[in-house]
Write a protein that holds these residues in place. Structure first.
Motif, mmCIF file in Angstrom:
data_model
loop_
_atom_site.group_PDB
_atom_site.id
_atom_site.type_symbol
_atom_site.label_atom_id
_atom_site.label_comp_id
_atom_site.label_asym_id
_atom_site.label_seq_id
_atom_site.Cartn_x
_atom_site.Cartn_y
_atom_site.Cartn_z
ATOM 1 N N ALA A 197 8.206 1.131 2.560
ATOM 2 C CA ALA A 197 7.789 2.456 3.024
ATOM 3 C C ALA A 197 6.817 2.342 4.188
ATOM 4 O O ALA A 197 6.922 3.060 5.188
ATOM 5 N N ILE A 198 5.861 1.420 4.075
ATOM 6 C CA ILE A 198 4.882 1.210 5.158
ATOM 7 C C ILE A 198 5.586 0.764 6.436
ATOM 8 O O ILE A 198 5.235 1.163 7.545
ATOM 9 N N LYS A 199 6.608 -0.036 6.273
ATOM 10 C CA LYS A 199 7.390 -0.521 7.422
ATOM 11 C C LYS A 199 7.977 0.648 8.219
ATOM 12 O O LYS A 199 8.097 0.606 9.439
ATOM 13 N N PHE A 200 8.347 1.743 7.537
ATOM 14 C CA PHE A 200 8.914 2.914 8.207
ATOM 15 C C PHE A 200 7.848 3.932 8.612
ATOM 16 O O PHE A 200 8.170 5.045 9.031
ATOM 17 N N GLY A 201 6.578 3.588 8.441
ATOM 18 C CA GLY A 201 5.505 4.469 8.894
ATOM 19 C C GLY A 201 5.120 5.544 7.910
ATOM 20 O O GLY A 201 4.545 6.564 8.299
ATOM 21 N N VAL A 202 5.430 5.357 6.637
ATOM 22 C CA VAL A 202 5.058 6.341 5.628
ATOM 23 C C VAL A 202 3.535 6.396 5.506
ATOM 24 O O VAL A 202 2.860 5.364 5.474
ATOM 25 N N LYS A 203 2.972 7.612 5.438
ATOM 26 C CA LYS A 203 1.527 7.792 5.470
ATOM 27 C C LYS A 203 0.865 7.539 4.114
ATOM 28 O O LYS A 203 -0.260 7.056 4.050
ATOM 29 N N ASP A 204 1.515 7.909 3.006
ATOM 30 C CA ASP A 204 0.893 7.771 1.695
ATOM 31 C C ASP A 204 1.977 7.944 0.629
ATOM 32 O O ASP A 204 3.154 8.142 0.957
ATOM 33 N N TYR A 205 1.584 7.876 -0.638
ATOM 34 C CA TYR A 205 2.563 8.098 -1.703
ATOM 35 C C TYR A 205 1.906 8.830 -2.859
ATOM 36 O O TYR A 205 0.688 8.810 -3.038
ATOM 37 N N ILE A 206 2.733 9.529 -3.623
ATOM 38 C CA ILE A 206 2.295 10.272 -4.797
ATOM 39 C C ILE A 206 3.118 9.769 -5.986
ATOM 40 O O ILE A 206 4.354 9.704 -5.918
ATOM 41 N N LEU A 207 2.416 9.414 -7.055
ATOM 42 C CA LEU A 207 3.104 8.925 -8.249
ATOM 43 C C LEU A 207 3.525 10.089 -9.151
ATOM 44 O O LEU A 207 2.838 11.104 -9.223
ATOM 45 N N LYS A 208 4.666 9.915 -9.795
ATOM 46 C CA LYS A 208 5.109 10.877 -10.810
ATOM 47 C C LYS A 208 4.725 10.324 -12.193
ATOM 48 O O LYS A 208 5.059 9.167 -12.491
ATOM 49 N N PRO A 209 4.107 11.105 -13.045
ATOM 50 C CA PRO A 209 3.484 12.409 -12.743
ATOM 51 C C PRO A 209 2.089 12.206 -12.163
ATOM 52 O O PRO A 209 1.490 11.147 -12.334
ATOM 53 N N SER A 210 1.576 13.228 -11.444
ATOM 54 C CA SER A 210 0.219 13.193 -10.894
ATOM 55 C C SER A 210 -0.454 14.523 -11.145
ATOM 56 O O SER A 210 0.207 15.562 -11.291
#
Length: 511
Positions: free
Chosen positions: A93-106
């Motif tokens: 994901a970082i390789k494609f420039g993704v800014k952050d992530y959210i885990l399920k559930p949050s």
């Protein structure tokens, strides 16, 4: 308004996320996609600023969708929504420039905090982009003024050793090794065509357009290496002439000078283009200087030398005795060679036309010199030529005598009070109702400086004071004092103060 796309194969997840977002970010425009393929399609149609992308979906998974979308729309930002908190997923994901992530559930608070940070970043980028757009527009407006000033300085020898080099650097048309001048004569009452002519030249991306002086519009053209000089000039001349036909005004006429290899020689091409416009009754409304017929078959080197003599400078400086001496020397040379008297008279008329045209450019009200009859001998030709020169000299002095004594003071005061604005020779000319060339001449003769010197001095003095305020950035000071490019401002400041703005600010801190 920020656009956000929620991508998840579970409808309940999408709906739940949208409820949280609408409650905490009511200004968002939200769309949903139930798989990766639909996300790719909506990326082009909906044009989201941010995508919340689930990783595990049937068909095209989230990482594949991110790769496809980011390739076509690199400005879109992503936050991954996943139940897989693994290093391998996040590394991709970082390789494609993704800014952050959210885990399920949050928790809803964690979702709001994560998305809020990215939305804030998007908002800042939008503000920065809008500011950059405004700065670019302001710079383009300033460049138009720079362009006319550079042409004026180059063609009329008001060259300032610092500023022309620097101004040339920031103009978007790069000069080449070969250049020539075209002059467009506009018929009376057709000054509104100026912008149309300028647009034609701009589309060619190979020329600079000067200010309109009377009915004369000078253009410095740079040779295009892929076509011939005559083809380049002819194409542009025909396009310019087509403007008058569509506007139903009188005929324009275009004079074209020879090609030269340096900006230092460009004034010679300017004078040649003037000569090419002497006969505007030709059926074809443009003419190259090289096509101006040489009267008679005498191979006269003195005529060539005469054309190279810079009568423009002599008239501009008011050196009438030197003008008279040069003209009489040319007549003497023709007489010594035994040139036919009628041919000599026509050639001398060409010289006098150059002098009168320069006077009109300077705002001097003078008639076009003409011999009242065919002279009978060289003695009479000298007498009549002297008489025509006296009339033009008297027009020159009458014009100067009528000028207001406080003109220089008016101009200086205007520059001081408006130094942060874009001021050109044309601006000053309209302010005091004088010719731009005459104003530049006055500055050099009366004050020993170029008007740009005074403008620069005012701006740099203001910048020195502003540099004492540590809260102001160099970029802010650049725009506040009237410049549009921080790099150019720094160059000018260092040239004048021998220190860069940053170095000068450090000396103030030291004091």
């Amino acid at each position: 308004m920020i656009r956000l796309l929620i991508v998840d194969d579970e409808q309940i997840e999408r709906e739940g996320m949208q409820v949280i977002l609408e409650k905490n970010f009511p200004d968002l425009i939200i769309e949903q996609a139930k798989n990766g393929n639909m996300a790719v399609q909506l990326a082009g149609e909906f044009k989201p600023d941010l995508i919340l992308m689930d990783i595990k979906m049937p068909g095209m998974n989230g990482l594949e969708a991110v790769e496809r979308i980011s390739t076509d729309y690199p400005h879109i930002k992503f936050i991954m929504v996943t139940a897989y908190d693994t290093f391998d997923y996040m590394r991709q994901a970082i390789k494609f420039g993704v800014k952050d992530y959210i885990l399920k559930p949050s928790k809803a608070s964690d979702i709001v905090m994560t998305i809020g940070k990215v939305l804030e970043q998007i908002e800042e980028e939008k503000v920065s982009l809008e500011r950059s757009k405004q700065e670019k527009e302001a710079l383009q407006k300033a460049l138009a003024l720079v362009e006319t000033d550079v042409v004026t300085q180059l063609l009329f020898d008001h060259v300032h050793d610092v500023h022309v080099d620097m101004l040339l650097e920031i103009l978007d048309i790069q000069s080449t090794n070969e250049m020539f001048v075209m002059i467009v004569l506009l018929p009376a009452g057709s000054e509104h065509l100026y912008s149309s002519v300028k647009e034609k030249v701009r589309k060619k991306n190979s020329g600079w357009v000067g200010a309109l002086y009377g009915n004369q519009l000078p253009i410095i053209m740079f040779r295009q290496p892929d076509i011939s000089y005559r083809s380049q000039a002819t194409t542009l001349a025909r396009e310019i002439l087509s403007i008058a036909k569509s506007d139903l005004v009188g005929d324009l006429f275009v004079g074209i000078g020879n090609v030269y290899r340096s900006l230092d020689q460009i004034r010679q091409s300017y004078q040649e283009s003037l000569i090419a416009t002497m006969d505007t009754t030709l059926p074809v409304k443009y003419r190259f200087y090289s096509d101006v017929p040489v009267i008679g078959d005498v191979n006269n080197e003195q005529l060539i030398q005469h054309h190279k003599k810079e009568f423009t400078d002599l008239v501009r400086l008011g050196e009438w005795q030197q003008i008279r001496t040069s003209v009489m020397n040319i007549i003497q040379c023709y007489e010594s060679e035994g040139l036919d008297l009628l041919q000599t008279q026509q050639r001398m008329l060409e010289v006098l036309w150059i002098v009168s045209r320069v006077l009109r450019e300077m705002g001097v009200d003078t008639v076009t010199p003409l011999y009242p009859y065919q002279t009978l001998d060289y003695r009479q030709l000298r007498s009549e030529t002297n008489h025509l020169l006296d009339r033009m000299r008297q027009s020159y002095h009458d014009h100067y005598d009528r000028l207001e004594a406080d003109t220089i003071h008016q101009i200086k005061q205007y520059i001081i009070e408006h130094s942060s604005e874009d001021i050109s020779l044309d601006t000053l000319a309209k302010k005091v109702e004088l010719s731009p060339i005459y104003i530049s001449k006055m500055f050099k003769e009366k004050l020993g400086i170029n008007y740009i010197d005074l403008l620069t001095e005012c701006r740099i003095e203001k910048a020195k004071k502003l540099l004492g305020d540590p809260e102001k950035s160099i970029k802010e000071i650049t725009f506040e004092v009237g410049y549009h490019d921080p790099n150019y401002f720094s160059k000018v400041f260092k040239k004048i103060c021998k220190l860069s703005p940053k170095e000068y600010r450090k000396t103030l801190v030291g004091k």
